[in-house]
Design a protein around this motif. Structure first.
Motif, PDB file in Angstrom:
ATOM      1  N   THR A 253       0.833  -1.204   0.000  1.00 40.43           N
ATOM      2  CA  THR A 253       0.000   0.000   0.000  1.00 40.43           C
ATOM      3  C   THR A 253       0.866   1.253   0.000  1.00 40.43           C
ATOM      4  N   LEU A 254       1.903   1.210   0.860  1.00 36.82           N
ATOM      5  CA  LEU A 254       2.847   2.338   0.896  1.00 36.82           C
ATOM      6  C   LEU A 254       3.405   2.595  -0.505  1.00 36.82           C
ATOM      7  N   GLU A 255       3.749   1.506  -1.219  1.00 34.44           N
ATOM      8  CA  GLU A 255       4.367   1.640  -2.541  1.00 34.44           C
ATOM      9  C   GLU A 255       3.360   2.022  -3.629  1.00 34.44           C
ATOM     10  N   ALA A 256       2.085   1.692  -3.433  1.00 33.87           N
ATOM     11  CA  ALA A 256       1.072   2.024  -4.442  1.00 33.87           C
ATOM     12  C   ALA A 256       0.535   3.439  -4.264  1.00 33.87           C
ATOM     13  N   LEU A 257       0.764   4.009  -3.094  1.00 33.31           N
ATOM     14  CA  LEU A 257       0.084   5.262  -2.730  1.00 33.31           C
ATOM     15  C   LEU A 257       0.354   6.413  -3.687  1.00 33.31           C
TER      16      LEU A 257
END
Ligand code: ZN
Length: 466
Positions: free
Chosen positions: A432-436
């Protein structure tokens, strides 16, 4: 009589007694064992003790015939006849048995022995029964003597045993009026809606319909957000007072904004993910919402940072333990208030923005308390909270394992209205951190605005399933 005469008199008396005794003993006769005259209470069993044939102080071994004429089912006087044949002569003896009823009938009153009657009304008989051990049902024989302040019930059985019961009458109204509100006890309105009183009724046992005399205290001003309490009071002429309350909650009207994305992060803060998310949000100048739970106090600074950087800090749960929080509404609120207090300690703000663990549509709560979500969704609102679900799921707490999948799930479900996006910042959730950043950039490129949730944000409520 002189001394000499007296002695003679004594002598003659003793002598004649001996003579009589001898006369009786000299012929065979029947001697009863037990009393010759017996009285038995009705229902008591007669016991035969037998008899003996005596002659000259000796027992004669003769067979005595006993004829028992007793009818134990009926009171009366009966005979038990004893007879024996001796040298062509029949010897007889009789025992007398009286069966009597000395027991009083029993009167039973329906209702109470102290009845309250409205001051200008007559007592209405609540009924009674009378029963006798011998005569059985005597209800129809009960005499009812009605006095002003009491009623005397009297009955006699066939043996003239008399029973009496008294019912006291007190002329007063002991009951409060039956006040009932029409419509719900909690009413939710949006600001500037109009409030229409749903009505009420009040019926008093003595005074009749008191609806017109009900007083309503308090008022509702729908131009101002707040919680209003209306108090309904109904008094009867005896001074008995009934009271009911209705709560009217006036809320901000939710705004279903055009092309808006509300990014929400549940289950944080976490040391590995939350700082990175805050960094991206800051760089992109996007405001979001964090539904936090209670972690180590070492992470409290992250909740503070979320708030200081302009994001909304909402309540998710203190424990996030389904079996605990969904075991009862009391348990849920205890957990909710614990988290509200913690957030207030950290940020100084008493937030009313919440998200149910599992969302309002969760079915896991069924395992712990049937129907609890139906109650909680109403009760949190009545207690001044606003709950938010989501209409865009990222899948990041389920079977989605890559940042690409998180990204695709989010952008493919966006609509042209309000989009509340469910994501998580729990420990280790790097996808999620990387997709944000990609999600934010997609939104910006496609004309979306990013906002944080506020009390009047469109809440994206799910249907309740429990
Ligand atoms: Zn959660």
């Amino acid at each position: 009589m002189n001394i000499k005469d007296f002695r003679l008199w004594i002598f003659i008396t003793i002598l004649s007694s001996f003579f009589v005794f001898f006369l009786i003993q000299s012929t065979p006769h029947i001697v009863l064992i037990g009393k010759e005259v017996q009285t038995l209470e009705f229902g008591q069993k007669y016991k035969e003790y037998g008899a003996k044939v005596k002659w000259l102080l000796r027992d004669l071994p003769l067979q005595i015939k006993i004829k028992n004429e007793i009818n134990e089912k009926k009171i009366g006087t009966y005979k038990v006849k004893y007879s024996v044949q001796h040298k062509n002569k029949e010897i007889k003896k009789t025992r007398k048995i009286h069966i009597v009823d000395t027991q009083k009938p029993k009167i039973k009153l329906n209702g109470s022995t102290l009845s309250y009657v409205c001051p200008d009304q007559k007592y209405k008989e609540e009924g009674y029964t009378a029963y006798d051990n011998y005569d059985k049902d005597l209800t129809s024989k009960v005499k009812v003597d009605i006095k002003h302040d009491k009623i005397i019930y009297t009955v006699q059985d066939s043996s003239f045993n008399k029973a009496q019961k008294v019912r006291k009458i007190s002329y007063q109204d002991k009951d409060i009026p039956k006040l009932e509100l029409k419509g719900p006890s909690t009413i939710n309105l949006y600001q500037n809606d109009s409030y229409t009183e749903p009505g009420y009724t009040s019926i008093d046992i003595c005074d009749g319909d008191l609806t017109d005399t009900v007083q309503v205290e308090g008022s509702v001003d729908t131009s101002k957000i707040g919680t209003y309490t209306l108090t309904y009071i109904s008094k009867d002429s005896f001074g008995n007072e009934a009271k009911k309350e209705r709560v009217v909650i006036v809320k901000q009207k939710p705004i279903h904004a055009e092309k808006t994305i509300y990014l929400t992060f549940d289950d944080g803060p976490s040391a590995s993910i939350t700082p990175g998310i805050l960094k991206i949000l800051k760089e992109e100048n996007v405001k979001a919402t964090f539904f936090v739970i209670n972690h180590s106090s070492n992470l409290d600074y992250l909740i503070k940072k979320e708030y200081d950087e302009g994001h909304t800090v909402g309540i998710h749960s203190y424990t996030h333990n389904y079996s605990k929080i969904y075991s009862s509404t009391a348990a849920y609120f205890e957990d909710l208030y614990a988290m509200q207090n913690k957030i207030e300690r950290i940020t100084g703000i008493k937030t009313t923005i919440i998200r149910f663990p599992g969302g309002s549509s969760n079915t896991i709560s069924r395992k712990y308390s049937h129907g609890i979500m139906s109650l909680l969704t109403k009760q949190v609102t009545a207690n001044g909270f606003q709950y938010f679900d989501w209409n865009v799921g990222s899948g990041d707490s389920g079977d989605v394992h890559t940042k690409e999948a998180v990204y695709q799930n989010v952008i493919s479900h966006l609509t042209k209205k309000s989009n509340i996006v469910l994501m998580h910042d729990f420990e280790g959730n790097t996808k999620t951190l990387e997709a944000l950043r990609d999600i934010i950039q997609y939104g910006k490129q496609n004309g979306y605005t990013f906002s944080r949730i506020e009390t009047n944000t469109f809440p994206a409520h799910h249907g309740v399933n429990n």
